[in-house]
Design an enzyme around this catalytic site. Structure first.
Site, PDB file in Angstrom:
ATOM      1  CG  HIS A 123       0.737   6.184  12.711  1.00  0.00           C
ATOM      2  ND1 HIS A 123       1.646   6.864  11.945  1.00  0.00           N
ATOM      3  CD2 HIS A 123       0.696   4.933  12.198  1.00  0.00           C
ATOM      4  CE1 HIS A 123       2.115   6.074  10.997  1.00  0.00           C
ATOM      5  NE2 HIS A 123       1.572   4.872  11.130  1.00  0.00           N
TER       6      HIS A 123
ATOM      7  CG  HIS B 246      -0.428   0.230   2.509  1.00  0.00           C
ATOM      8  ND1 HIS B 246      -0.226  -0.780   3.408  1.00  0.00           N
ATOM      9  CD2 HIS B 246      -0.010   1.359   3.121  1.00  0.00           C
ATOM     10  CE1 HIS B 246       0.278  -0.284   4.521  1.00  0.00           C
ATOM     11  NE2 HIS B 246       0.421   0.996   4.379  1.00  0.00           N
TER      12      HIS B 246
END
Lengths: 71, 199
Positions: free
Chosen positions: B115, B51
């Site tokens: 994150h 991805h």
């Protein structure tokens, strides 16, 4: 710590459905030859991904083993 | 490239092929000249593009023809990672190779802002908005000095591991200033879409 073994196992559990099925059926048998400490082995047998992460399992692996993933 | 047990954001890539055309001449230029310049690069003939690579290709090109690619992998997660200043220097190297080439080259970097701090499972969900705003401000003002000084410890503690990909791009586009097209402080990750116009 057996960080390499921990992460190798996680990778196989993620990528190899047959290995994963054997692990889910009998974790102790699958881990018999693995170079893990007692704490690491116990964490795998308990499928305790949080503990495996604490012991050196990479986050992206512990979050992505199908059926075992912890989010 | 259907992936088993893919997250929703990867399922949108299911229609995409498994393999892509490589711009071998440009790839070899970056590799060979990089080795000459002191970058310890390696190559793979079969690295899977997931991805991180396909999301921008899919978003930018849709069903149009995909031009030859040069996928570059930065080890963002597994210690010891390259340092921010080193990634930046590598980006400057890419810019030198591209500038001496006859091709029009677009450079894309992907990766979230903060994150997964410390790659710790109990901390999944935490972000560092103040840190991310500082990074964005530096990029908007073209102030790349402080970014090159980011330490591995800062990146790890804030969950900014993937910013190393951005650092490569910053080295390639400097001294251009970023235009921020999107900045989102989301529940589990901060994201931005940022663009640099090169004259």
């Amino acid at each position: 710590m057996s960080r390499y073994e921990i992460n190798s196992l996680l990778y196989r559990l993620k990528k190899d459905p047959e290995f994963r099925a054997r692990f889910l059926a009998d974790a102790n048998a699958v881990l018999a030859g693995a170079d893990l400490t007692d704490a690491e082995r116990a964490a795998f047998v308990a499928r305790d991904m949080r503990r495996i992460n604490e012991l050196g399992g990479y986050l992206h692996l512990v979050m992505s083993v199908p059926g075992l993933a912890a989010h | 490239m259907v992936q088993d047990h893919a997250e929703a954001f990867d399922q949108v890539l299911d229609h995409m092929p498994l393999t892509y055309p490589l711009h071998e001449t440009l790839a070899n230029g970056i590799l060979e000249q990089g080795l000459d310049a002191g970058f310890d690069l390696a190559l793979s003939w079969e690295a899977p593009v997931d991805h991180a690579f396909l999301a921008p290709v899919n978003t930018m090109l849709g069903t149009r023809a995909i031009p030859p690619l040069v996928p570059i992998f930065v080890n963002a997660f597994v210690a010891p990672q390259p340092r921010a200043h080193r990634c930046y220097a590598f980006g400057q190297h890419i810019a030198r190779v591209v500038a001496a080439s006859p091709w029009n080259v677009g450079i894309i970097a992907t990766g979230g802002l903060s994150h997964f701090p410390e790659l710790s499972l109990p901390r999944v969900g935490e972000t560092d908005v103040a840190f991310d705003r500082r990074l964005i401000q530096c990029m908007e003002s073209g102030d790349h000095g402080p970014l090159q000084k980011l330490t591995a410890d800062e990146l790890h503690k804030t969950g900014s591991h993937e910013f190393l990909n951005w650092m490569v791009l910053l080295g390639a586009v400097t001294p251009a200033r970023a235009t921020v097209r999107y900045f989102g402080e989301l529940p589990r990750i901060d994201l931005a879409a940022v663009e640099w116009q090169l004259s």
